[in-house]
Design a protein around this motif. Structure first.
Motif, PDB file in Angstrom:
ATOM      1  N   ALA A  24       0.839  -1.206   0.000  1.00  0.00           N
ATOM      2  CA  ALA A  24       0.000   0.000   0.000  1.00  0.00           C
ATOM      3  C   ALA A  24       0.867   1.247   0.000  1.00  0.00           C
ATOM      4  O   ALA A  24       1.900   1.302   0.669  1.00  0.00           O
ATOM      5  CB  ALA A  24      -0.910   0.005   1.221  1.00  0.00           C
ATOM      6  N   SER A  25       0.439   2.254  -0.753  1.00  0.00           N
ATOM      7  CA  SER A  25       1.161   3.526  -0.787  1.00  0.00           C
ATOM      8  C   SER A  25       0.149   4.663  -0.930  1.00  0.00           C
ATOM      9  O   SER A  25      -1.023   4.446  -1.216  1.00  0.00           O
ATOM     10  CB  SER A  25       2.166   3.552  -1.934  1.00  0.00           C
ATOM     11  OG  SER A  25       1.509   3.377  -3.174  1.00  0.00           O
ATOM     12  N   GLY A  26       0.634   5.878  -0.732  1.00  0.00           N
ATOM     13  CA  GLY A  26      -0.254   7.032  -0.821  1.00  0.00           C
ATOM     14  C   GLY A  26      -0.781   7.421   0.547  1.00  0.00           C
ATOM     15  O   GLY A  26      -0.086   7.304   1.546  1.00  0.00           O
ATOM     16  N   ARG A  27      -2.035   7.849   0.603  1.00  0.00           N
ATOM     17  CA  ARG A  27      -2.637   8.351   1.839  1.00  0.00           C
ATOM     18  C   ARG A  27      -3.120   7.178   2.707  1.00  0.00           C
ATOM     19  O   ARG A  27      -4.328   6.965   2.882  1.00  0.00           O
ATOM     20  CB  ARG A  27      -3.786   9.278   1.511  1.00  0.00           C
ATOM     21  CG  ARG A  27      -3.378  10.556   0.789  1.00  0.00           C
ATOM     22  CD  ARG A  27      -2.620  11.476   1.726  1.00  0.00           C
ATOM     23  NE  ARG A  27      -3.398  11.833   2.887  1.00  0.00           N
ATOM     24  CZ  ARG A  27      -4.255  12.854   2.932  1.00  0.00           C
ATOM     25  NH1 ARG A  27      -4.440  13.608   1.864  1.00  0.00           N
ATOM     26  NH2 ARG A  27      -4.911  13.112   4.032  1.00  0.00           N
ATOM     27  N   THR A  28      -2.192   6.436   3.269  1.00  0.00           N
ATOM     28  CA  THR A  28      -2.538   5.251   4.055  1.00  0.00           C
ATOM     29  C   THR A  28      -2.881   5.574   5.501  1.00  0.00           C
ATOM     30  O   THR A  28      -3.320   4.698   6.240  1.00  0.00           O
ATOM     31  CB  THR A  28      -1.392   4.238   4.030  1.00  0.00           C
ATOM     32  OG1 THR A  28      -0.225   4.861   4.584  1.00  0.00           O
ATOM     33  CG2 THR A  28      -1.089   3.768   2.616  1.00  0.00           C
ATOM     34  N   ASP A  29      -2.704   6.823   5.920  1.00  0.00           N
ATOM     35  CA  ASP A  29      -2.921   7.173   7.322  1.00  0.00           C
ATOM     36  C   ASP A  29      -4.379   7.048   7.737  1.00  0.00           C
ATOM     37  O   ASP A  29      -4.674   6.908   8.923  1.00  0.00           O
ATOM     38  CB  ASP A  29      -2.424   8.598   7.584  1.00  0.00           C
ATOM     39  CG  ASP A  29      -3.038   9.609   6.634  1.00  0.00           C
ATOM     40  OD1 ASP A  29      -3.574  10.608   7.111  1.00  0.00           O
ATOM     41  OD2 ASP A  29      -2.971   9.377   5.416  1.00  0.00           O
ATOM     42  N   SER A  30      -5.296   7.065   6.781  1.00  0.00           N
ATOM     43  CA  SER A  30      -6.717   6.953   7.109  1.00  0.00           C
ATOM     44  C   SER A  30      -7.220   5.505   7.067  1.00  0.00           C
ATOM     45  O   SER A  30      -8.410   5.252   7.235  1.00  0.00           O
ATOM     46  CB  SER A  30      -7.547   7.788   6.144  1.00  0.00           C
ATOM     47  OG  SER A  30      -7.358   7.341   4.827  1.00  0.00           O
ATOM     48  N   THR A  31      -6.315   4.567   6.889  1.00  0.00           N
ATOM     49  CA  THR A  31      -6.717   3.153   6.822  1.00  0.00           C
ATOM     50  C   THR A  31      -7.185   2.657   8.177  1.00  0.00           C
ATOM     51  O   THR A  31      -6.468   2.799   9.173  1.00  0.00           O
ATOM     52  CB  THR A  31      -5.542   2.293   6.342  1.00  0.00           C
ATOM     53  OG1 THR A  31      -5.175   2.684   5.022  1.00  0.00           O
ATOM     54  CG2 THR A  31      -5.908   0.824   6.353  1.00  0.00           C
ATOM     55  N   TYR A  32      -8.374   2.059   8.223  1.00  0.00           N
ATOM     56  CA  TYR A  32      -8.859   1.401   9.435  1.00  0.00           C
ATOM     57  C   TYR A  32      -8.649  -0.107   9.339  1.00  0.00           C
ATOM     58  O   TYR A  32      -8.247  -0.744  10.310  1.00  0.00           O
ATOM     59  CB  TYR A  32     -10.341   1.691   9.649  1.00  0.00           C
ATOM     60  CG  TYR A  32     -10.916   0.964  10.839  1.00  0.00           C
ATOM     61  CD1 TYR A  32     -11.815  -0.087  10.662  1.00  0.00           C
ATOM     62  CD2 TYR A  32     -10.538   1.305  12.128  1.00  0.00           C
ATOM     63  CE1 TYR A  32     -12.327  -0.769  11.751  1.00  0.00           C
ATOM     64  CE2 TYR A  32     -11.049   0.623  13.225  1.00  0.00           C
ATOM     65  CZ  TYR A  32     -11.949  -0.407  13.030  1.00  0.00           C
ATOM     66  OH  TYR A  32     -12.440  -1.073  14.114  1.00  0.00           O
ATOM     67  N   ALA A  33      -8.924  -0.654   8.174  1.00  0.00           N
ATOM     68  CA  ALA A  33      -8.776  -2.101   7.985  1.00  0.00           C
ATOM     69  C   ALA A  33      -8.356  -2.378   6.552  1.00  0.00           C
ATOM     70  O   ALA A  33      -8.561  -1.567   5.645  1.00  0.00           O
ATOM     71  CB  ALA A  33     -10.097  -2.821   8.282  1.00  0.00           C
ATOM     72  N   ARG A 100     -11.830   2.632   5.201  1.00  0.00           N
ATOM     73  CA  ARG A 100     -11.696   3.723   6.175  1.00  0.00           C
ATOM     74  C   ARG A 100     -12.864   3.713   7.162  1.00  0.00           C
ATOM     75  O   ARG A 100     -12.908   4.544   8.071  1.00  0.00           O
ATOM     76  CB  ARG A 100     -11.643   5.071   5.442  1.00  0.00           C
ATOM     77  CG  ARG A 100     -10.456   5.205   4.500  1.00  0.00           C
ATOM     78  CD  ARG A 100     -10.520   6.491   3.712  1.00  0.00           C
ATOM     79  NE  ARG A 100     -11.701   6.542   2.863  1.00  0.00           N
ATOM     80  CZ  ARG A 100     -12.035   7.589   2.125  1.00  0.00           C
ATOM     81  NH1 ARG A 100     -11.284   8.688   2.145  1.00  0.00           N
ATOM     82  NH2 ARG A 100     -13.117   7.561   1.368  1.00  0.00           N
ATOM     83  N   LEU A 101     -13.769   2.748   6.987  1.00  0.00           N
ATOM     84  CA  LEU A 101     -14.975   2.672   7.815  1.00  0.00           C
ATOM     85  C   LEU A 101     -14.671   1.977   9.124  1.00  0.00           C
ATOM     86  O   LEU A 101     -14.252   0.819   9.136  1.00  0.00           O
ATOM     87  CB  LEU A 101     -16.047   1.890   7.038  1.00  0.00           C
ATOM     88  CG  LEU A 101     -17.392   1.724   7.745  1.00  0.00           C
ATOM     89  CD1 LEU A 101     -18.048   3.075   7.961  1.00  0.00           C
ATOM     90  CD2 LEU A 101     -18.286   0.811   6.926  1.00  0.00           C
TER      91      LEU A 101
END
Length: 125
Positions: A24-33, A100-101
């Motif tokens: 995974a790359s990019g805006r991964t900071d918002s990943t929940y699962a 992101r949920l």
């Protein structure tokens, strides 16, 4: 945006093993699962496994429970799916996905925001 690149698919005999990876790359900071889905020709995309990124809580479809293991490496932003005791019914295109949920269980495709291109897994009998 999050970019996902799967790898590790291939052709294997029934009873064999494969390990899928998803970078995974990019805006991964918002990943929940993160999760894995699969889709066989002529069939709906189906849930395989999911892992909560922060605490590694994992869930599996009944069809793969006890045979597949989902894991992640936070330092590498990489998701894995270890698949053992593979069966011909496991043949499909396997997709990595990000949600992101903040919910559970995350077993429906519409609950996910980003998808990879998929990696083919073929299990011969």
């Amino acid at each position: 945006q999050v970019q996902l690149v799967e790898s590790g698919g291939g052709l294997v005999q029934a009873g064999g093993s494969l390990r899928l990876s998803c970078a995974a790359s990019g805006r991964t900071d918002s990943t929940y699962a993160m999760g894995w889905f699969r889709q066989a020709p002529g069939q709906e995309r189906e849930f395989v496994a999911v892992i909560i990124w922060s605490n590694e809580w994992a869930g599996y479809a009944d069809s793969v429970k006890g045979r597949f293991t989902i894991s992640r490496d936070g330092a590498k932003n990489t998701l894995y799916l270890q698949m053992n005791s593979l069966k011909p019914d496991d043949t499909a295109l396997y997709y990595c996905t990000v949600s992101r949920l903040r919910s559970w269980p995350l077993t429906r495709a519409h609950q996910y925001d980003y998808w990879g291109q998929g990696t083919q897994v073929t299990v011969s009998s």
